[in-house]
Write a protein that holds these residues in place. Structure first.
Motif, PDB file in Angstrom:
ATOM      1  N   ASP A 149       0.834  -1.197   0.000  1.00 58.31           N
ATOM      2  CA  ASP A 149       0.000   0.000   0.000  1.00 58.31           C
ATOM      3  C   ASP A 149       0.871   1.251   0.000  1.00 58.31           C
ATOM      4  O   ASP A 149       2.096   1.172  -0.060  1.00 58.31           O
ATOM      5  CB  ASP A 149      -0.927  -0.024   1.225  1.00 58.31           C
ATOM      6  CG  ASP A 149      -1.796  -1.278   1.221  1.00 58.31           C
ATOM      7  OD1 ASP A 149      -2.187  -1.711   0.129  1.00 58.31           O
ATOM      8  OD2 ASP A 149      -2.051  -1.817   2.314  1.00 58.31           O
ATOM      9  N   ALA A 150       0.237   2.391   0.106  1.00 60.22           N
ATOM     10  CA  ALA A 150       0.953   3.670   0.065  1.00 60.22           C
ATOM     11  C   ALA A 150       1.927   3.808   1.227  1.00 60.22           C
ATOM     12  O   ALA A 150       3.021   4.316   1.078  1.00 60.22           O
ATOM     13  CB  ALA A 150      -0.039   4.830   0.065  1.00 60.22           C
ATOM     14  N   GLY A 151       1.550   3.335   2.407  1.00 60.57           N
ATOM     15  CA  GLY A 151       2.416   3.455   3.580  1.00 60.57           C
ATOM     16  C   GLY A 151       3.256   2.206   3.783  1.00 60.57           C
ATOM     17  O   GLY A 151       3.155   1.225   3.059  1.00 60.57           O
ATOM     18  N   ARG A 152       4.093   2.283   4.787  1.00 62.98           N
ATOM     19  CA  ARG A 152       4.906   1.124   5.170  1.00 62.98           C
ATOM     20  C   ARG A 152       4.420   0.661   6.534  1.00 62.98           C
ATOM     21  O   ARG A 152       4.378   1.428   7.471  1.00 62.98           O
ATOM     22  CB  ARG A 152       6.382   1.492   5.236  1.00 62.98           C
ATOM     23  CG  ARG A 152       6.898   2.018   3.938  1.00 62.98           C
ATOM     24  CD  ARG A 152       8.357   2.317   4.020  1.00 62.98           C
ATOM     25  NE  ARG A 152       9.005   1.452   3.042  1.00 62.98           N
ATOM     26  CZ  ARG A 152      10.242   1.025   3.125  1.00 62.98           C
ATOM     27  NH1 ARG A 152      10.979   1.359   4.143  1.00 62.98           N
ATOM     28  NH2 ARG A 152      10.746   0.253   2.207  1.00 62.98           N
ATOM     29  N   LYS A 201       1.080  -9.477  -2.571  1.00 59.09           N
ATOM     30  CA  LYS A 201       1.531  -8.427  -1.654  1.00 59.09           C
ATOM     31  C   LYS A 201       3.058  -8.391  -1.639  1.00 59.09           C
ATOM     32  O   LYS A 201       3.715  -9.426  -1.733  1.00 59.09           O
ATOM     33  CB  LYS A 201       0.995  -8.664  -0.246  1.00 59.09           C
ATOM     34  CG  LYS A 201      -0.517  -8.542  -0.153  1.00 59.09           C
ATOM     35  CD  LYS A 201      -0.983  -8.702   1.268  1.00 59.09           C
ATOM     36  CE  LYS A 201      -2.491  -8.550   1.348  1.00 59.09           C
ATOM     37  NZ  LYS A 201      -2.979  -8.738   2.714  1.00 59.09           N
ATOM     38  N   ILE A 202       3.581  -7.190  -1.493  1.00 60.84           N
ATOM     39  CA  ILE A 202       5.035  -7.009  -1.507  1.00 60.84           C
ATOM     40  C   ILE A 202       5.517  -6.693  -0.098  1.00 60.84           C
ATOM     41  O   ILE A 202       4.985  -5.791   0.564  1.00 60.84           O
ATOM     42  CB  ILE A 202       5.433  -5.880  -2.480  1.00 60.84           C
ATOM     43  CG1 ILE A 202       4.943  -6.211  -3.890  1.00 60.84           C
ATOM     44  CG2 ILE A 202       6.943  -5.676  -2.471  1.00 60.84           C
ATOM     45  CD1 ILE A 202       5.054  -5.069  -4.866  1.00 60.84           C
ATOM     46  N   TYR A 203       6.516  -7.429   0.336  1.00 60.53           N
ATOM     47  CA  TYR A 203       7.092  -7.267   1.667  1.00 60.53           C
ATOM     48  C   TYR A 203       8.595  -7.040   1.545  1.00 60.53           C
ATOM     49  O   TYR A 203       9.246  -7.581   0.651  1.00 60.53           O
ATOM     50  CB  TYR A 203       6.856  -8.512   2.538  1.00 60.53           C
ATOM     51  CG  TYR A 203       5.408  -8.834   2.767  1.00 60.53           C
ATOM     52  CD1 TYR A 203       4.691  -8.184   3.762  1.00 60.53           C
ATOM     53  CD2 TYR A 203       4.755  -9.778   1.992  1.00 60.53           C
ATOM     54  CE1 TYR A 203       3.346  -8.475   3.978  1.00 60.53           C
ATOM     55  CE2 TYR A 203       3.419 -10.076   2.202  1.00 60.53           C
ATOM     56  CZ  TYR A 203       2.726  -9.425   3.190  1.00 60.53           C
ATOM     57  OH  TYR A 203       1.401  -9.713   3.402  1.00 60.53           O
ATOM     58  N   VAL A 204       9.119  -6.255   2.460  1.00 62.01           N
ATOM     59  CA  VAL A 204      10.562  -6.087   2.588  1.00 62.01           C
ATOM     60  C   VAL A 204      10.972  -6.802   3.868  1.00 62.01           C
ATOM     61  O   VAL A 204      10.422  -6.529   4.936  1.00 62.01           O
ATOM     62  CB  VAL A 204      10.962  -4.591   2.639  1.00 62.01           C
ATOM     63  CG1 VAL A 204      12.439  -4.431   2.944  1.00 62.01           C
ATOM     64  CG2 VAL A 204      10.611  -3.911   1.326  1.00 62.01           C
TER      65      VAL A 204
END
Length: 150
Positions: free
Chosen positions: A100-103, A136-139
């Protein structure tokens, strides 16, 4: 055979003294510089270990299960990392959702207090980007520190 005269004895004495000095300087050189290379190698090994652990967590599906179930996800990640890493290594793993836009920090797992990563000279950090099966993208950020260096 005749015994050595004074001149020959002085030459033999100088040769022996030179050999002793050469051995002493060589030993000093290796003690001084080999330890510096050893510590650099430890940092390289920690860095490699952190990337290997992150890749194993991502490929085995542990991260996917942990982010889908945050209540048990932390314990699951701690168990997985404890089985992957040596017992003398502190770890701190943070999984951040960047879809999403935030982290947003989804899950954070650690076996040490934050101060464990401030003092030692041997600390490694690895970051990878992980995409779940849902898109979904995760770091994933994993920090490692040697326990003996604290």
């Amino acid at each position: 055979m005749r015994p050595l005269d004074r001149g020959q004895m002085r030459i033999l004495e100088a040769v022996i003294a030179t050999i002793v000095l050469l051995i002493a300087f060589t030993a000093f050189y290796f003690m001084l510089y080999s330890s510096a290379r050893f510590f650099k190698q430890e940092a390289v090994d920690l860095n490699r270990l952190s990337y290997n652990a992150l890749m194993h967590l991502a490929e085995s599906g542990v991260v996917e299960r942990a982010v889908n179930n945050p209540t048990t996800g932390k314990a699951m990640l701690v168990r997985a990392l404890q089985s992957l890493l040596p017992s003398n290594v502190f770890f701190n793993l943070t999984v951040i959702n960047v879809t999403d836009a935030g982290r947003e920090v989804v899950v954070s797992a650690s076996n040490a207090v934050l101060a464990a990563f401030e003092g030692p000279s041997e600390v490694a950090s690895a970051t990878i980007t992980y995409t779940s099966s849902e898109g979904k993208i995760y770091v994933l950020v994993l920090r490692l520190a040697l326990a003996g260096a604290v």
